[in-house]
Scaffold this active site. Sequence first.
Site, PDB file in Angstrom:
ATOM      1  N   GLU A 263     -63.682  20.841  24.383  1.00  0.00           N
ATOM      2  CA  GLU A 263     -62.270  20.453  24.248  1.00  0.00           C
ATOM      3  C   GLU A 263     -61.327  21.397  24.981  1.00  0.00           C
ATOM      4  O   GLU A 263     -60.110  21.220  24.939  1.00  0.00           O
ATOM      5  CB  GLU A 263     -61.875  20.351  22.773  1.00  0.00           C
ATOM      6  CG  GLU A 263     -62.261  21.527  21.933  1.00  0.00           C
ATOM      7  CD  GLU A 263     -62.104  21.260  20.440  1.00  0.00           C
ATOM      8  OE1 GLU A 263     -61.283  20.404  20.050  1.00  0.00           O
ATOM      9  OE2 GLU A 263     -62.813  21.911  19.661  1.00  0.00           O
TER      10      GLU A 263
ATOM     11  N   HIS B 170     -48.389  10.925  10.960  1.00  0.00           N
ATOM     12  CA  HIS B 170     -48.824  10.265   9.726  1.00  0.00           C
ATOM     13  C   HIS B 170     -48.525   8.769   9.765  1.00  0.00           C
ATOM     14  O   HIS B 170     -49.308   7.953   9.255  1.00  0.00           O
ATOM     15  CB  HIS B 170     -48.129  10.907   8.526  1.00  0.00           C
ATOM     16  CG  HIS B 170     -48.764  12.192   8.100  1.00  0.00           C
ATOM     17  ND1 HIS B 170     -48.165  13.083   7.250  1.00  0.00           N
ATOM     18  CD2 HIS B 170     -49.970  12.733   8.415  1.00  0.00           C
ATOM     19  CE1 HIS B 170     -48.970  14.117   7.050  1.00  0.00           C
ATOM     20  NE2 HIS B 170     -50.056  13.921   7.747  1.00  0.00           N
TER      21      HIS B 170
ATOM     22  N   ARG C 146     -68.236  19.101  11.684  1.00  0.00           N
ATOM     23  CA  ARG C 146     -67.553  20.144  12.453  1.00  0.00           C
ATOM     24  C   ARG C 146     -67.111  21.262  11.520  1.00  0.00           C
ATOM     25  O   ARG C 146     -66.515  20.992  10.465  1.00  0.00           O
ATOM     26  CB  ARG C 146     -66.335  19.559  13.174  1.00  0.00           C
ATOM     27  CG  ARG C 146     -65.626  20.575  14.090  1.00  0.00           C
ATOM     28  CD  ARG C 146     -64.470  19.931  14.820  1.00  0.00           C
ATOM     29  NE  ARG C 146     -63.373  19.577  13.930  1.00  0.00           N
ATOM     30  CZ  ARG C 146     -62.307  18.880  14.308  1.00  0.00           C
ATOM     31  NH1 ARG C 146     -62.212  18.442  15.553  1.00  0.00           N
ATOM     32  NH2 ARG C 146     -61.345  18.604  13.449  1.00  0.00           N
TER      33      ARG C 146
ATOM     34  N   CYS D 272     -65.980  12.247  20.884  1.00  0.00           N
ATOM     35  CA  CYS D 272     -65.419  11.987  19.560  1.00  0.00           C
ATOM     36  C   CYS D 272     -63.905  11.929  19.576  1.00  0.00           C
ATOM     37  O   CYS D 272     -63.274  11.769  18.542  1.00  0.00           O
ATOM     38  CB  CYS D 272     -65.891  13.043  18.556  1.00  0.00           C
ATOM     39  SG  CYS D 272     -65.431  14.729  18.981  1.00  0.00           S
TER      40      CYS D 272
ATOM     41  N   ARG E 276     -49.524  16.396  23.737  1.00  0.00           N
ATOM     42  CA  ARG E 276     -49.744  14.957  23.578  1.00  0.00           C
ATOM     43  C   ARG E 276     -48.787  14.323  22.570  1.00  0.00           C
ATOM     44  O   ARG E 276     -48.730  13.097  22.470  1.00  0.00           O
ATOM     45  CB  ARG E 276     -51.192  14.677  23.176  1.00  0.00           C
ATOM     46  CG  ARG E 276     -51.604  15.226  21.821  1.00  0.00           C
ATOM     47  CD  ARG E 276     -53.054  14.840  21.524  1.00  0.00           C
ATOM     48  NE  ARG E 276     -53.474  15.207  20.182  1.00  0.00           N
ATOM     49  CZ  ARG E 276     -54.127  16.314  19.879  1.00  0.00           C
ATOM     50  NH1 ARG E 276     -54.430  17.174  20.829  1.00  0.00           N
ATOM     51  NH2 ARG E 276     -54.485  16.562  18.639  1.00  0.00           N
TER      52      ARG E 276
ATOM     53  N   ASN F 143     -58.919  14.512  23.013  1.00  0.00           N
ATOM     54  CA  ASN F 143     -57.506  14.730  22.667  1.00  0.00           C
ATOM     55  C   ASN F 143     -57.042  16.105  23.124  1.00  0.00           C
ATOM     56  O   ASN F 143     -56.065  16.243  23.867  1.00  0.00           O
ATOM     57  CB  ASN F 143     -57.295  14.584  21.162  1.00  0.00           C
ATOM     58  CG  ASN F 143     -57.661  13.203  20.658  1.00  0.00           C
ATOM     59  OD1 ASN F 143     -57.996  12.324  21.429  1.00  0.00           O
ATOM     60  ND2 ASN F 143     -57.628  13.012  19.354  1.00  0.00           N
ATOM     61  N   ASP F 144     -57.749  17.154  22.674  1.00  0.00           N
ATOM     62  CA  ASP F 144     -57.370  18.501  23.089  1.00  0.00           C
ATOM     63  C   ASP F 144     -57.691  18.746  24.563  1.00  0.00           C
ATOM     64  O   ASP F 144     -56.929  19.404  25.277  1.00  0.00           O
ATOM     65  CB  ASP F 144     -58.085  19.545  22.221  1.00  0.00           C
ATOM     66  CG  ASP F 144     -57.293  19.896  20.968  1.00  0.00           C
ATOM     67  OD1 ASP F 144     -56.052  19.960  21.061  1.00  0.00           O
ATOM     68  OD2 ASP F 144     -57.894  20.095  19.913  1.00  0.00           O
TER      69      ASP F 144
ATOM     70  N   ARG G  50     -64.438  15.781   9.934  1.00  0.00           N
ATOM     71  CA  ARG G  50     -63.440  16.858   9.985  1.00  0.00           C
ATOM     72  C   ARG G  50     -63.401  17.528   8.619  1.00  0.00           C
ATOM     73  O   ARG G  50     -62.901  16.942   7.654  1.00  0.00           O
ATOM     74  CB  ARG G  50     -62.071  16.279  10.336  1.00  0.00           C
ATOM     75  CG  ARG G  50     -62.043  15.481  11.627  1.00  0.00           C
ATOM     76  CD  ARG G  50     -60.625  14.939  11.876  1.00  0.00           C
ATOM     77  NE  ARG G  50     -60.563  14.075  13.039  1.00  0.00           N
ATOM     78  CZ  ARG G  50     -60.689  12.750  12.999  1.00  0.00           C
ATOM     79  NH1 ARG G  50     -60.887  12.151  11.827  1.00  0.00           N
ATOM     80  NH2 ARG G  50     -60.609  12.036  14.098  1.00  0.00           N
TER      81      ARG G  50
END
Length: 836
Positions: free
Chosen positions: A695, A458, A601, A766, A729, A718-719, A565
């Site tokens: 992913e 965050h 998504r 993305c 990560r 990312n994934d 998202r």
Amino acid sequence: MSNNNKELTLSAPLSGPVLTLGQVPDEVFASHAMGDGIAIDPLNDCLHAPCDGVIIHVARTGHALTIRADNGAELLMHVGIDTVELNGEGFALLVKDGARVTNGQALVQFDLDRLARRCKSLVSLIILTNGEQFELQPLARKTVKVGEPLMRVLARSTVGDETAVDNVSAEASASVRITHRGGLHARPAALIRKTALGFSSQARLHYGDKSAPCDSLVGLMALGIGEGDEVRVSCRGTDGEAALQALIAALSVPVTAQHVAPVAATPRRASNEANVLQGVCAAPGLVCGPLFRLAGIELPADIGTHAVDDQRQCLDTALEQVRSEIRTTLAHARQRQHVEEEEIFAAHLALLEDPALVEAATAAIEHGSAATHAWRDAIQAQCTVLLALGKPLFAERANDLRDLQQRVLRALLGEAWHVELPAGSIVSAHELTPSDLLQLSAQQAVGICMAAGGATSHVAILARAKGLPCVVALGADVLDVPQGQRVVLDAANGRLELAPSEARHAQVHQIRDAQQLRRQQQQAQARQPARTLDDVSIEVAANVASSAETQVAFENGADGVGLLRTEFLFVDRRTAPDEQEQRQAYQAVLDAMGDKSVIIRTIDVGGDKQLDYLPLPVEANPVLGLRGIRMAQVRPELLDQQLRALLQVRPLARCRILLPMVSEVDELLQVRQRLDELCAELELTQRPELGVMIEVPAAALMAEQLAEHADFLSIGTNDLSQYTLAMDRDHAGLAARVDALHPALLRLIAQTCAGAAQHGRWVGVCGALASDPLATPVLVGLGVRELSVSPLQIGEIKDRVRHLDAAQCRQLSQGLLDLSSARAVRHACQHHWPLS
């Protein structure tokens, strides 16, 4: 030692500082779930008997044993935290089960150095396990030596009769396999006991030809149940069925829910340069200035007695003050349409209203703690549990809890958040919280650097939104940098330069001025299309999570939404959004994007993203479990409702649907079939495009087969990075190595683009790699035709595309696939396509 079957004085079984249970770094012990007691941080290497008695249980691993004193008190002695993991290494038992021992007799020899290296903590416990018959009175001691008086044990007087159990009730029973790591040792047994005490029924655990009542800690441990063993639980009483279900859940909790992994200091990563600390970029930027160390609130030892009612009132007042402050922050965030900020502090408000936290703090107050220490200990116990789960989302929530810890402590101490920052300061800390960051941003801090933390926390999200350069996972060395020392924070490259020269300072100022001018020029051209020098069109879209963010993206020149998202609709609430609410939210996003397309998504929850209203099985490894499309297969009604809502947006031609976590063609075909059925039900002749997220490595390797049935492919780097490299990560010690420019990732991206091209499908990216300007020429060269980035980076990425030659990118990118590491790839990229 006195012993009249009523009062017993126990002598210290170890030498060292004396701690209360609330100071023990383990939630189960600290919460008194195992019973009342005391702890010692040992300075010697031998455990001694605290009184005369009989050994009634010895752990097979030698780390714990229970003695029954001559007056009937049963005392568990547990050496260290998580020492069961050693499987007996470093322990030498000097007594056997059933042995008669005398006060001061040596019981267990242990290797202090080995335990210190291998376990979370050496803190050792002396716990009264039959507290319903006896009570403890600790003696006021800060440190003890073996044999010195430690505490008194007093027999409780029995008042009235125990609640009778309805023995006529039918017995409820079931079998369950033990999943607690190491079997039913002390801590899991304590949780079973605590669960059983919440019901009036008589509950027993049966293993082989032995059984024990579930409310007896010693009895449960004495069964010798190992990990993977099957046991039978039986409950008899009016609430027998409810007790049975609760005990089954407690017995089958995966190890990660109770096991607290050792917390190692974040290592300083190697750097080729002297006086440079290397971390991980959380928000890009280049700044210089004096370093200002921000420390959290440290409480002194809790000495003296406290009026319980007064301390409860103090806590209630402080909690209400912080709730009010958070509500004000939420109102301001909504007014300014700062969606990320609003979502983060809405989650904080929900955490603050969690009754478990307040109950734990209140219980500690009733045990004599001050409100400050009770709140700190309640938060720290919950943080320990969350961090033990080893999942990024829970680590992030632990940081949110620490934020609430600091805020409530300030309210209790009557301290406002106030730090006088020197002009142009770069702030350092072990780990900052979201409210810290808002305050520092308001005070014109120019950069942030943290010893710990993750790039998707965050705090990182807020830093990016504020345009505040931020580096995380720098290691403990950053905390040793003297206050006021002038440094350079090169956040884009994850570097903190500790001894920059005057020439370097001048260079940084020059670079920043040039960057500011460049950004102004980029922003002026942001609405124009992005085409390479040889006329290849690259769509630059935006990653968003709400209609407000979509509006920001549109104003910054986005060619569309590359990823909406939809989780923002489902999280931090008690009931699921209905079809109408979903339709309105999706329509608002389409409306905010003008005439451009929007990729939405489907819900990606499950695994480590739990919803209160969607109970899912507890998983030992949630990131590899039920999430994304897999969760939709288990709960198809959720996906059905979402698809219906999506099919009602207008114009449908601008809506594209994206499926997360697909790993095989059948998953895509099943959703496509269901989409066709819903279109028929709604009498729609038009079908929205249906795409697949790449992913997981399986999807990249199957890209050609997926592209035969999908309309487009979108790579979530990312994934894909953490699944391909087998590295979390958000792991502070590994985050710097989870780099999507690793040659293995580039090979998977190349294979995805080649497979898609076989069927004339386009490929987008993305994930975070799309927002990395250094990676732009590589992605263009490998065949990516859409980049979905942070809204504030649209102008920068479009400008980068306009300075590239796609044919040259194709030629040079192929050579990158044969390099040995992500570092080598980045070095080559800097050489081929230097960032100005």
